[in-house]
Each structure stands twice: as C-alpha cells, then as structure tokens.
Design a protein around this motif. Structure first.
Motif, mmCIF file in Angstrom:
data_model
loop_
_atom_site.group_PDB
_atom_site.id
_atom_site.type_symbol
_atom_site.label_atom_id
_atom_site.label_comp_id
_atom_site.label_asym_id
_atom_site.label_seq_id
_atom_site.Cartn_x
_atom_site.Cartn_y
_atom_site.Cartn_z
ATOM 1 N N ASP A 172 27.574 2.540 19.980
ATOM 2 C CA ASP A 172 26.763 3.108 21.061
ATOM 3 C C ASP A 172 26.900 4.625 20.990
ATOM 4 O O ASP A 172 28.006 5.166 21.095
ATOM 5 N N THR A 173 25.772 5.318 20.771
ATOM 6 C CA THR A 173 25.825 6.768 20.648
ATOM 7 C C THR A 173 25.003 7.406 21.756
ATOM 8 O O THR A 173 23.977 6.875 22.170
ATOM 9 N N SER A 174 25.457 8.543 22.262
ATOM 10 C CA SER A 174 24.754 9.222 23.346
ATOM 11 C C SER A 174 24.830 10.724 23.129
ATOM 12 O O SER A 174 25.802 11.374 23.493
ATOM 13 N N LYS B 137 22.837 14.235 23.926
ATOM 14 C CA LYS B 137 21.837 14.760 24.854
ATOM 15 C C LYS B 137 21.578 16.237 24.596
ATOM 16 O O LYS B 137 22.044 16.807 23.616
ATOM 17 N N SER C 105 18.232 15.422 29.948
ATOM 18 C CA SER C 105 19.141 14.280 30.040
ATOM 19 C C SER C 105 18.785 13.172 29.069
ATOM 20 O O SER C 105 19.537 12.204 28.921
ATOM 21 N N LYS D 69 18.273 11.078 25.640
ATOM 22 C CA LYS D 69 19.168 10.898 24.508
ATOM 23 C C LYS D 69 18.450 11.181 23.192
ATOM 24 O O LYS D 69 17.277 10.848 23.039
ATOM 25 N N ALA E 173 17.182 1.046 19.698
ATOM 26 C CA ALA E 173 17.288 1.318 21.131
ATOM 27 C C ALA E 173 17.054 0.028 21.897
ATOM 28 O O ALA E 173 16.223 -0.800 21.512
ATOM 29 N N PRO F 169 17.226 8.135 29.122
ATOM 30 C CA PRO F 169 18.652 7.791 29.250
ATOM 31 C C PRO F 169 18.868 6.342 29.686
ATOM 32 O O PRO F 169 20.000 5.858 29.659
ATOM 33 N N TYR G 123 17.979 3.884 28.084
ATOM 34 C CA TYR G 123 18.145 3.091 26.872
ATOM 35 C C TYR G 123 19.489 3.359 26.216
ATOM 36 O O TYR G 123 20.019 4.471 26.260
ATOM 37 N N THR G 124 20.046 2.329 25.603
ATOM 38 C CA THR G 124 21.256 2.455 24.801
ATOM 39 C C THR G 124 20.848 2.622 23.345
ATOM 40 O O THR G 124 20.028 1.850 22.827
ATOM 41 N N VAL G 125 21.384 3.640 22.693
ATOM 42 C CA VAL G 125 21.068 3.917 21.295
ATOM 43 C C VAL G 125 22.186 3.362 20.414
ATOM 44 O O VAL G 125 23.364 3.667 20.629
ATOM 45 N N TYR H 56 26.545 -2.833 27.093
ATOM 46 C CA TYR H 56 26.829 -2.912 25.669
ATOM 47 C C TYR H 56 28.263 -3.373 25.427
ATOM 48 O O TYR H 56 28.557 -3.973 24.394
#
Length: 461
Positions: free
Chosen positions: A64-66, A68, A103, A105, A113, A134, A136-138, A179
């Motif tokens: 899981d990457t975030s 911004k 904000s 991602k 995603a 934001p 969504y989880t990448v 996640y």
C-alpha cells in the motif's frame, strides 16, 4: 489453443437462428488443454492450482503506497465505473474531483487502485502516471517478476471479486474492508514467463470476444432501426404501395393515402393530467400507474406495482380504461417526453401519475390496436422534440398534445396494419432476443475464460 476467430464467434445473421457447433463458445473452454498435475491451493476461490504454481499472500507481492502533494502531475481519477479519466475532463468540468487536489495520491503506470468502500469492479489497472482521489488505495508491486498484465486480469476476474465480497461480509458484515484485511488474501503466482503468456492469451481472446459482442450489438441496433422504419411506413402509408397519396400538411408525417383522414388529436377525444399528491398518498391502497410503467412499456402492463390511497372520486377522474393512451409528460430532458403506452385491459380502481397525460378516445375512428403503433412511430419523437417548449424541465402540455395530427385509415385497414406489424414485430423481436442471448453467452464465456486462465484451470502457455 482453441481457435476463437470471428468466423466462429460471429456466425448467425441478424435475422435467423444460430446453432451451436463444435467451435461454439460454450464448447471452446472445454477444448483448451489442462495442466498435467494440480495441488490444493488452500482457499476456496482458487481451488486447485497447477503443481508448479505458488500461492502467496498479497502483502508479500503488493504494498500500500501513499504519495501526495503532486498536484502538478497529469491528473487521473480512477473510478470503478469510468476507469482512468484524463486531466482535461476535470479541467473542462466533465468530471469534478472532490477535496483538495494536493491531498490526492500519486499513481504510476502499472500500479493498481481500489476503493475499499466499493470494489464490485475489482482493482483498476493504471495506464498512465497521475494522481487519484485519496479515497482509493494504491497498490504497487514489490517485485519486478510480477507481470502487471496477468494481475490486471486476475484482479478484475469474477473469482477474485467474489473473494473480496465474501471477505467483506464475513469480516465487517457488509461494511468497508481495509487493506490490512485484504492483504492476507492468497494470490496465485505462475512463473514469470507463464504470466506473460496468460496475459497475451487473454489480450487476444478477449479482444476477439469483444469484437463479436460489438458486431451483435450493431445487429441489434440495425434490427431496431429496421423495425421503426417498417412501423412508420405502415402507419403513414399503409400496406398497399400502389395506393394514391396526398399531402398530410406536415413535413414530419409526409404523404398519406388519399382515402385516409388526418385529424388533430383534440377532435378524437380528451386529455387529462395525472394525479399529484404528497408522499403520504402513495405506498398502499389501490393500483397506481407510474411514469416508469409508461416509459418502459409500449403496452401498459395489466398489473402495476404502484399503490395509492385514491378515493372513489380520484378513481373516476383518473381512471385507466381499455383504449387509453398514456404519454410521459415531464422529465429532466426532452428525450424522455412523449413516450406512449396503450392500455389494452382496464385496471380496476386504478389512477395514474401526475407526470403523465392520458388521452381517451371518444371516436370510433381510432382503434387501440392502431394507436399502439401510431403513437410510437419515430415521427412522434420529431414532433415532440421540435414543438416542445423547454424551460427548466421538459414538459408536454395538453395543448401541444391536442394539436398532434393523427393519420386515420378506415377501421378495417387499421386492424390489417396492426396484424401486419404484430407479425413483423414478433419476428424482429425474436431476432433481437437471440442476439441478446448470444451476447450474454459470450460475456459469460469471457468471464469463465479469464477465471480459468488466471487460476490455472486451463493451460494456455
């Protein structure tokens, strides 16, 4: 590999039947070879995997990457229904993201995603660098040996999506899944070269299936167009091509047989808007004809689901009798105005919605059978669209409806036209149903093909 060429997938004409042969989609999957040996994966959604494949938890494959504060990057909005949406759509206000762009991602090509609040469509593959909401989880691959093309199909497969939905119900009783929970899901790991082979195979075969579906959808469109042309010609020109003609007086109707009458609707009966009331009026009581009952059906259903607390006075003023024609009266757009539904069987003690206009014939010159096709001919759309006065909402007035010209063959001729159009419509509708059925089978086959390939139930390499 099984041949799924267009010749095999697209056989069958626009009108007619299609028999399933040895190369039909229903048999194609069974013809693809299997692996020599399998082993238990340990999870129900994967079942048995080829012996040489591994099954590893997602957390060891994707992280899981975030990242911004990259609002200057090309903006992408990944959604479950729209896929990847370009920046210019946002700039032109075709799509408007919510929240502060800073904000959002950052996402790179090859990442995935997922909205953990709504993932009925699986994980979305990113084709371009950009930023996403934001919400969504990448997910970024941890290893270069993971082929994004293979996992693109795995993450969109019905088998994987079903696993996600099962996890949500089991863990959070239908609520969001994080996640932290998702990353414990087991994923199959074929050898790198095999991943590429599966991805290439599915690229080719799904493209062929999509092309076959597109051809059938075009056939459906042509059949519908043909049906409309036949209807309009019959209700304005009759069935005898040699009959003398005369001008109708309006361009949208053209010429009509010389022995036919042409009258405005106001001289054939009366009109009535439907009942308008507060929410407390509806939900129980007596039958109530809704906007949807008319908009969706050219013949009014004999049974309607709506209910209203109508009085005896309401039921008399807003009655629904055999021969009545109901028109959609108001909507957000003109495209939904003026659709007609003919009542063939009276609905006892029923009333109808205020979004509708009822035309009730008081003349023996117009039959309900002829009305079914006349008021649904393509020329009606031209009349309503051209004459409609658009303010905030599209609205069909009783006055405009009363000015509608009606071509009137003799009653016996109306019945012959009706019988002819019933026969033609039945045949064309059967052909359309066949194409729809075949499209359904192709889509089902495509889903099964993807599921089988990404879980090793078939060998494509």
């Amino acid at each position: 590999m099984t041949n799924l060429s267009g010749a095999n997938l697209n056989n069958g004409s626009a009108v007619g039947s299609q028999s399933e042969g040895r190369d039909s989609p229903s048999n194609a999957l069974a013809a693809i070879p299997k692996y020599q040996a399998y082993k238990d994966s340990g999870v129900a959604w994967l079942g048995e995997l080829p012996r040489q494949w591994d099954a590893i938890k997602m957390k060891y494959l994707y992280r899981d990457t975030s990242v911004k504060n990259k609002a200057s990057e090309t903006l992408l909005s990944v959604t479950q229904t729209q896929g990847v949406v370009p920046r210019e759509w946002v700039e032109n206000r075709m799509v408007m993201p919510s929240g502060n762009l800073a904000s959002f991602k950052f996402i790179k090509k090859g990442d995935f995603a997922i909205s953990l609040r709504s993932f009925e469509g699986g994980l979305e593959y990113c084709h371009h660098d950009g930023i996403i909401s934001p919400a969504y989880t990448v997910l970024k691959a941890k290893h270069s040996l993971l082929c994004s093309g293979y996992y693109k199909y795995l993450f969109k497969s019905q088998a994987f999506i079903s696993e996600l939905q099962t996890s949500v119900v089991g863990i959070r009783e239908g609520k969001n899944i994080s996640y932290e929970e998702l990353r414990y899901s087991l994923l199959p790991i074929p050898k790198p070269q095999e991943q590429f082979s599966i991805a290439n195979f599915l690229d080719q075969k799904t493209a062929q299936i999509d092309e076959a579906i597109a051809i059938k959808e075009k056939q459906i469109a042509l059949l519908k167009e043909r049906k409309q042309i036949i209807i309009q010609k019959a209700v304005t020109q009759g069935l005898n091509p040699n009959v003398p003609m005369k001008g109708s007086g309006v361009d949208w109707m053209g010429k009509v047989p010389k022995h036919w009458k042409v009258k405005k609707l106001r001289y054939l009966g009366n009109t009535q808007n439907g009942i308008s009331a507060g929410a407390e009026y509806f939900g129980e009581g007596f039958p109530f004809v809704s906007y949807g009952d008319v908009y969706k059906n050219r013949v009014l259903p004999s049974y309607v689901k709506g209910l209203a607390k109508s009085s005896s006075g309401d039921q008399k003023l807003y009655s629904v009798l055999s021969g009545d024609v109901f028109f959609t009266r108001t909507s957000e757009t003109v495209d939904e105005i003026g659709f007609a539904s003919i009542c063939f069987e009276a609905i006892d003690r029923a009333t109808f919605a205020g979004f509708l206009i009822r035309f009730r014939t008081l003349s023996t010159e117009l039959t309900k059978e002829f009305s079914k096709y006349y008021f649904n001919a393509p020329m009606m759309r031209e009349y309503f669209v051209t004459e409609m006065n658009l303010v905030i909402r599209a609205s069909l007035s009783q006055e405009l409806l009363k000015n509608l010209l009606v071509a009137l063959p003799p009653v016996k001729e109306q019945m012959k036209i009706f019988e002819y159009l019933e026969d033609i419509s039945e045949k064309i509708d059967a052909s359309i149903s066949l194409q729809i059925e075949q499209i359904g089978k192709l889509k089902e086959y495509k889903s099964s093909l993807i599921n089988s390939a990404v879980t090793g139930k078939i060998k494509v390499a």
